[in-house]
Design a protein around this motif. Structure first.
Motif, short mmCIF file in Angstrom:
data_model
loop_
_atom_site.label_atom_id
_atom_site.label_comp_id
_atom_site.label_asym_id
_atom_site.label_seq_id
_atom_site.Cartn_x
_atom_site.Cartn_y
_atom_site.Cartn_z
N UNK A 86 0.71 -1.15 -0.03
CA UNK A 86 -0.15 -0.19 -0.09
C UNK A 86 0.67 1.34 0.00
N UNK A 87 2.35 1.20 0.35
CA UNK A 87 2.80 2.48 0.41
C UNK A 87 3.67 2.66 -0.94
N UNK A 88 3.41 1.68 -1.85
CA UNK A 88 4.17 1.96 -3.37
C UNK A 88 3.42 2.54 -4.24
N UNK A 89 3.96 3.26 -5.17
CA UNK A 89 3.15 3.87 -6.35
C UNK A 89 2.11 3.09 -6.88
N UNK A 90 0.84 3.50 -7.22
CA UNK A 90 -0.20 2.52 -7.57
C UNK A 90 -1.39 3.70 -7.88
N UNK A 91 -2.25 3.19 -8.74
CA UNK A 91 -3.64 4.02 -8.77
C UNK A 91 -4.43 3.70 -7.54
N UNK A 136 1.49 -4.72 -12.43
CA UNK A 136 2.58 -3.57 -12.25
C UNK A 136 3.37 -3.90 -11.05
N UNK A 137 2.96 -4.40 -9.96
CA UNK A 137 3.87 -5.03 -8.87
C UNK A 137 4.57 -5.80 -9.51
N UNK A 138 4.16 -7.12 -10.12
CA UNK A 138 4.93 -8.17 -10.53
C UNK A 138 5.81 -7.49 -11.47
N UNK A 139 5.42 -6.66 -12.75
CA UNK A 139 6.37 -5.96 -13.60
C UNK A 139 7.68 -5.58 -13.06
N UNK A 140 7.42 -4.74 -11.81
CA UNK A 140 8.52 -3.85 -11.23
C UNK A 140 9.51 -5.10 -10.42
N UNK A 141 8.65 -6.08 -9.97
CA UNK A 141 9.62 -7.03 -9.06
C UNK A 141 10.55 -7.72 -10.17
N UNK A 142 10.08 -7.84 -11.41
CA UNK A 142 10.80 -8.66 -12.32
C UNK A 142 11.83 -7.71 -13.25
N UNK A 162 -1.52 3.64 -15.15
CA UNK A 162 -0.65 2.96 -14.06
C UNK A 162 0.64 3.24 -14.70
N UNK A 163 1.05 2.85 -15.95
CA UNK A 163 2.39 3.28 -16.16
C UNK A 163 2.94 4.75 -15.98
N UNK A 164 2.09 5.74 -16.13
CA UNK A 164 2.22 7.06 -15.73
C UNK A 164 2.53 7.34 -14.24
N UNK A 165 1.72 6.63 -13.28
CA UNK A 165 1.78 6.87 -11.91
C UNK A 165 3.16 5.96 -11.45
N UNK A 166 3.51 4.75 -12.04
CA UNK A 166 4.46 4.29 -11.37
C UNK A 166 5.79 4.59 -12.35
N UNK A 167 5.82 5.64 -13.08
CA UNK A 167 7.09 5.81 -13.85
C UNK A 167 7.79 4.73 -14.78
N UNK A 168 6.72 4.00 -15.47
CA UNK A 168 7.07 2.99 -16.36
C UNK A 168 6.78 3.61 -17.70
N UNK A 169 7.64 2.87 -18.73
CA UNK A 169 7.31 3.30 -20.07
C UNK A 169 6.06 2.56 -20.71
N UNK A 170 5.08 2.71 -21.18
CA UNK A 170 4.04 2.14 -21.69
C UNK A 170 3.91 2.09 -23.40
N UNK A 171 3.57 0.73 -23.87
CA UNK A 171 3.38 0.75 -25.30
C UNK A 171 2.10 -0.44 -25.38
N UNK A 172 0.84 -0.07 -25.68
CA UNK A 172 -0.12 -0.71 -25.84
C UNK A 172 -0.70 -0.84 -27.17
N UNK A 173 -1.44 -2.16 -27.40
CA UNK A 173 -1.89 -2.28 -28.79
C UNK A 173 -3.57 -2.51 -28.65
N UNK A 174 -4.11 -1.97 -29.65
CA UNK A 174 -5.65 -1.93 -29.70
C UNK A 174 -5.99 -2.20 -31.30
N UNK A 175 -7.56 -2.85 -31.31
CA UNK A 175 -7.80 -2.85 -32.66
C UNK A 175 -7.81 -1.31 -33.10
N UNK A 176 -7.83 -1.10 -34.31
CA UNK A 176 -7.80 0.25 -34.79
C UNK A 176 -8.89 0.98 -34.66
N UNK A 177 -10.20 0.19 -34.61
CA UNK A 177 -11.53 0.86 -34.93
C UNK A 177 -12.22 0.74 -33.40
#
Ligand SMILES: Cc1ncc(COP(=O)(O)O)c(C=O)c1O
Ligand SMILES: [Zn+2]
Length: 429
Positions: A86-91, A136-142, A162-177
């Motif tokens: 609970x003390x770590x950066x998170x939304x 995100x917790x797991x990502x930071x641990x790894x 969540x990436x913005x809040x925790x200071x990670x880079x993000x690159x996400x993929x969606x259907x274009x429409x």
């Protein structure tokens, strides 16, 4: 796995995953160390988190949870996270409202009590903030440096924020429409957003390739290589529902299905609450909801099949448009084991249900919520849902992200000149 980083290989510190002790295969039960893996090395089955749960003293556990923060981290003793999470950066998602929906219950003829678990109240307005927070917790641990996902829309926004809040880079993929609301929510947090020419299943296939490629090295895909951790976030919906009911299990829950992860993990969460002694052990029924235009699990359920045949989605419920759902067979198991069902509603019924929920309870759901409330109504009509039993229905997303679905039916009653005459002429006096 290409995505594993030097940190995870060379660190002398044992990663702290709280009560989680291993990854275990859902198919063959083989166990593996907690790491960024998602498929069994023996049989390719999906991996999930295994725990040593705190079963000794339910009273102490309940007191600890109740003294915790008003977000998902109050359930840290039941999640793959360190005790001080609970003390770590998170939304800090979760602890959303459980709305006693008496007006909707009256309209639908439910006498046993109806609640809407309104997860549109999360930081990016869908339940996806829960799953992402754990991933995100797991990502930071790894030691991952880039956060990624394949998304039907809501997940992309949750990862970006969540990436913005925790200071990670993000690159996400969606259907274009996708809907404008989903695209803007995914882009506004400043990470990279890539539209893929194809549907969600194409996006997912692309991400699987990227994970195996040097270009994806150091990337944590929340719903692929971090999927075992990610999925656990949905258990918190089960925990909250029961705690908000006064540490009781509801009789029936209606849950939307895209990949089926959320439904399977809500069931896991309910079983864990029984195991640790926080709720009394009694039967409950789980019902799954799909849109007819993407209903592979519903079709399999009704046909009595154990396998789910992929479909090409065509529905306004884009957040649920996964034609080849990874957890589909497990959803079938759960619906059958608990005495529930899986049902689907067409797009007109989705729109009607969005308006019904808004009109009766003042809750504006996105299309996924329309699917779920529509299926609730259909299951009551067909007698598969018991109107005398206590029922919870999930609203997992916010109507502001799918305005187009109802835009032509939710319009001004009249456009008038700013005069009383004009007001009267419009028949409003
Ligand atoms: C609003 C909303 N509800 C429900 C779901 C279903 O999630 P799952 O893939 O866990 O079945 C999604 C998935 O994207 C969603 O966006
Ligand atoms: Zn296996």
């Amino acid at each position: 796995m290409a995505a594993q980083t030097a940190d995870a290989n060379t660190s002398t510190d044992t990663p702290d995953f709280g009560p989680a002790v291993a990854l275990s295969c859902r198919e063959c039960g083989a166990r593996f160390p907690l790491g960024p893996s998602f498929a069994c090395l023996e049989c390719f089955g999906p991996l999930e988190i295994a725990y040593e749960l705190p079963t000794g003293d339910p009273e102490a556990l309940r007191a600890r949870i109740e003294a915790g923060p008003t977000n998902i981290w109050r359930y840290a003793p039941l999640l793959p996270v360190p005790a001080d999470v609970a003390g770590q950066p998170s939304l800090n998602p979760g602890w959303t409202k459980l709305v006693k929906a008496d007006n909707l219950a009256r309209e639908l003829g439910i006498t046993g009590g109806l609640h809407v678990k309104d997860d549109s109240g999360n930081p990016t307005h869908s339940f996806k903030d829960r799953v992402v927070a754990i991933a995100v917790q797991a990502a930071r641990t790894f030691g991952f440096t880039t956060l990624s996902c394949s998304s039907t829309g809501n997940l992309a926004g949750a990862v970006g924020a969540a990436a913005a809040r925790t200071g990670l880079r993000s690159c996400v993929f969606i259907p274009h429409d996708l809907e404008a609301g989903k695209v803007v929510m995914a882009a506004v947090y400043g990470g990279e957003l890539v539209g893929i020419e194809g549907n969600y299943d194409d996006v997912n296939r692309f991400c699987s390739e990227l994970i195996g490629d040097p270009a994806g090295e150091g990337w944590g895909f929340v719903n692929v290589n971090l999927r075992p951790y990610y999925g656990e976030g949905s258990k918190t919906l089960a925990y909250e529902i029961c705690e908000q009911l006064g540490w009781r299990l509801p009789d029936q829950i209606v849950i939307p299905i895209a990949s089926g992860s959320q439904l399977t993990k809500i069931d896991k969460g309910l079983k864990e609450l029984i195991e640790v002694g926080l709720v009394e052990d009694k039967p409950y029924k789980i019902f799954g909801a799909q849109a007819t235009g993407c209903s592979p699990v519903s079709v399999a359920f009704k046909a009595g099949h154990d396998v789910v045949r992929p479909q090409k989605p065509d529905t306004i419920a884009k957040s649920l448009a996964i034609g080849n759902p990874a957890d589909g067979p497990y959803v079938l198991d759960i619906a059958r084991r608990t005495g529930g069902a899986v049902e689907d509603v067409n797009d007109d019924e989705v729109v009607d249900a969005i308006r019904l929920l808004a009109r009766t309870e003042g809750i504006f759901a996105e299309t996924a919520g329309g699917v779920t409330v529509g299926v609730l109504r259909k299951l009551l009509k067909s007698g598969q849902l018991d109107p005398a039993a206590e029922t919870v229905v999930l609203n997992t997303g916010d109507g502001l992200k799918t305005l187009d679905a109802v835009a032509d039916k939710a319009r001004p009653t009249a456009i008038i000149r700013p005069t009383l005459d004009s007001f009267r002429e419009a028949g409003l006096a």
